[in-house]
Write an enzyme that holds these catalytic residues in place. Structure first.
Site, PDB file in Angstrom:
ATOM      1  N   SER A 326       0.801  -1.212   0.000  1.00 55.93           N
ATOM      2  CA  SER A 326       0.000   0.000   0.000  1.00 55.93           C
ATOM      3  C   SER A 326       0.840   1.271   0.000  1.00 55.93           C
ATOM      4  O   SER A 326       1.434   1.621  -1.001  1.00 55.93           O
ATOM      5  CB  SER A 326      -0.963  -0.015   1.179  1.00 55.93           C
ATOM      6  OG  SER A 326      -1.936   0.990   1.045  1.00 55.93           O
ATOM      7  N   LYS A 351      -1.092  -3.945  -3.449  1.00 58.86           N
ATOM      8  CA  LYS A 351      -2.366  -3.439  -2.947  1.00 58.86           C
ATOM      9  C   LYS A 351      -2.611  -2.063  -3.539  1.00 58.86           C
ATOM     10  O   LYS A 351      -1.908  -1.116  -3.234  1.00 58.86           O
ATOM     11  CB  LYS A 351      -2.331  -3.394  -1.425  1.00 58.86           C
ATOM     12  CG  LYS A 351      -3.697  -3.191  -0.784  1.00 58.86           C
ATOM     13  CD  LYS A 351      -4.070  -1.756  -0.731  1.00 58.86           C
ATOM     14  CE  LYS A 351      -5.499  -1.598  -0.282  1.00 58.86           C
ATOM     15  NZ  LYS A 351      -5.890  -0.180  -0.292  1.00 58.86           N
ATOM     16  N   GLN A 355      -9.723   3.014   0.362  1.00 58.73           N
ATOM     17  CA  GLN A 355     -10.896   2.762   1.194  1.00 58.73           C
ATOM     18  C   GLN A 355     -11.390   4.011   1.922  1.00 58.73           C
ATOM     19  O   GLN A 355     -10.643   4.959   2.115  1.00 58.73           O
ATOM     20  CB  GLN A 355     -10.591   1.687   2.258  1.00 58.73           C
ATOM     21  CG  GLN A 355     -10.693   0.276   1.770  1.00 58.73           C
ATOM     22  CD  GLN A 355      -9.587  -0.077   0.807  1.00 58.73           C
ATOM     23  OE1 GLN A 355      -8.439   0.294   1.041  1.00 58.73           O
ATOM     24  NE2 GLN A 355      -9.902  -0.783  -0.255  1.00 58.73           N
TER      25      GLN A 355
END
Length: 498
Positions: A326, A351, A355
């Site tokens: 991420s 990733k 979100q």
């Protein structure tokens, strides 16, 4: 840590609206409190003959919901049937929570989740300055719970937990089909308590059984050292609310001491707060160059660029591995594609989604994917990872797990722990006939030789102090023969010569 969530909120923002990046590679989040009347509670009112209900989210205008929408008929019928005819008494709360949880399960997205009040409380605890547990980042993957990365210095790391380890059971209870939030509640616990994990690891013939003593997990994120070669080796373990300032402080210190090059170690870094990543990228990415891009549902793309015209003019090399996820991937992609910084190690986690999390007033919350993030050149690395410029594997013994010091391994023993001990002894240069897990004469001889060299009781039994020292010596060897770090320094020296 054992959650899928962020460690820290950005204290500079209003407490009711904070932006952050999930550290287990979970993405960019906006936490927004809103007053909550659950949509699914409409079914309760519908049973009383009311046809519509208005509700509001915070200060937003009221929304009118018509309970005659056909897509909800099946839901209402199922709700009424269970409330009326199920053989046990049910509560509206249980059924509503279950319905919401089911909707998120239907998304088949490990980064979207519904957390009940207890799970959400764990979420909030995880963003404090410290917490108690084993210190491993986990996520759901194909109905299993998989480790993204252990935290540096945590009980999980010391026990030998590795990225991509699959946690099969916790204290004998299977995690199959559980959400990561549910798994967290089993794995975490008070400092000093023990938890038994059963781990499936690629290459291991049998599941590994590991007992870990929980401890307080402080959130320290930046570690550095600089030797006579004037190369600063700086490790960032996650991106929390003070990471950028910590990094600037240590870089200023090393610059005063004559720093000539930097190896930035992002291995085992599962992510963190997005704003911190941008601040750090600003140090190395030229002004106006792209750091990352956000692709929205409607196809539009926003480009986030460096705003710092005073970039550090010092050669840099970045280390990545399968535990770099991420936010780590955002930084690695930014410096590589927008500043020509070489990457060394192995492919990163992969990733690439964003979100948002929203909290209900009853203490529960929802977290769901809203966007994709892209690298500067527009690549979406989700489930692909970022390939390093120079691929370098660690020695095979780096993946060995911990042996329980309470175990007593001796001649005639046959187990996975014996196999691990044999591989450790062999890696340290002791002669072993084979590493099949059977404690034979050659293993006993090698153990006695190790004990003699380390001034331990020479009984040929691997337990207690012998076990601890065996693992310590292997850790020392790995630090000295860190093939990835050595390659990074080699590459950096060439960059320094340009």
């Amino acid at each position: 840590m054992e959650t899928k969530v962020v460690r820290h909120l950005d204290n500079e923002k209003n407490s009711n609206e904070k932006e952050l990046e999930q550290e287990s590679g979970q993405g960019y989040i906006k936490i927004k409190k809103f007053y909550f009347v659950m949509l699914l509670f409409v079914v309760v009112i519908a049973a009383a003959g009311i046809t519509t209900i208005a509700f509001s989210f915070g200060e937003e205008p009221a929304v009118t919901v018509n309970n005659q929408r056909d897509e909800f008929n099946k839901l209402y019928t199922a709700y009424d049937t269970l409330m009326d005819d199920y053989y046990k008494d049910l509560t509206s709360e249980d059924l509503v929570n279950g319905a919401i949880d089911g909707m998120f399960t239907a998304l088949d997205d490990p980064y979207s989740d519904y957390m009940n009040e207890e799970e959400a409380a764990s979420f909030q605890e995880s963003i404090s300055s410290s917490f108690e547990g084993i210190g491993a980042e986990i996520q759901e993957q194909d109905d299993s719970i998989v480790v993204v990365s252990p935290i540096k210095g945590s009980p999980a790391e010391k026990a030998g937990i590795k990225p991509n380890d699959k946690i099969l059971t916790v204290d004998g209870k299977s995690l199959q089909g559980m959400s990561s939030s549910e798994a967290v509640l089993l794995i975490r616990g008070e400092k000093g308590t023990k938890v038994d994990l059963e781990i499936e690891r690629a290459g291991a013939s049998d599941p590994l059984k590991i007992t870990i003593t929980r401890d307080t997990i402080p959130i320290e994120t930046v570690y550095g050292e600089m030797e006579k070669d004037k190369i600063a080796k700086i490790q960032i373990t996650s991106f929390s609310e003070h990471t950028a300032s910590e990094l600037v402080e240590i870089l200023n210190k090393y610059q005063e001491e004559g720093m000539e090059g930097i190896v930035l170690d992002l291995r085992h870094n599962p992510g963190g707060i997005l704003e911190e990543v941008k601040k750090i990228a600003d140090l190395f990415v030229p002004n106006g160059e792209i750091i990352y891009q956000i692709e929205h549902k409607n196809g539009t793309v926003d480009k986030v660029t460096s705003q710092n015209s005073n970039n550090m003019d010092i050669p840099l090399v970045v280390l990545i591995d399968g535990g770099s996820a991420s936010a780590s991937e955002i930084l690695a992609g930014a410096v590589n594609q927008s500043a020509d910084v070489p990457l060394v190690g192995v492919k990163s986690f992969g990733k690439g989604t964003v979100q948002r999390a929203e909290s209900f007033t009853d203490g529960s919350n929802i977290k769901y994917t809203i966007d994709k993030w892209l690298t500067p050149n527009g690549s979406w690395i989700h489930e692909k990872g970022i390939e390093p410029t120079y691929k370098v594997e660690l020695p095979s013994y780096a993946s060995l797990t911990m042996i329980n010091p309470e175990s007593k391994l001796k001649k005639g023993s046959n187990s996975e722990e014996v196999k691990i001990a044999q591989e450790m002894l062999k890696a340290l240069g002791y002669e072993i006939d084979n590493t099949n897990g059977y404690f034979d004469e050659s293993t006993e001889k090698a153990t006695k030789e190790f004990q003699k060299k380390e001034k331990l009781k020479e009984d040929g039994v691997i337990t207690d102090k012998t076990t601890t020292q065996l693992m310590n010596k292997l850790s020392e060897k790995l630090q000295k023969s860190d093939t990835q770090m050595n390659k990074a320094i080699e590459v950096l020296k060439k960059e320094m010569e340009k």
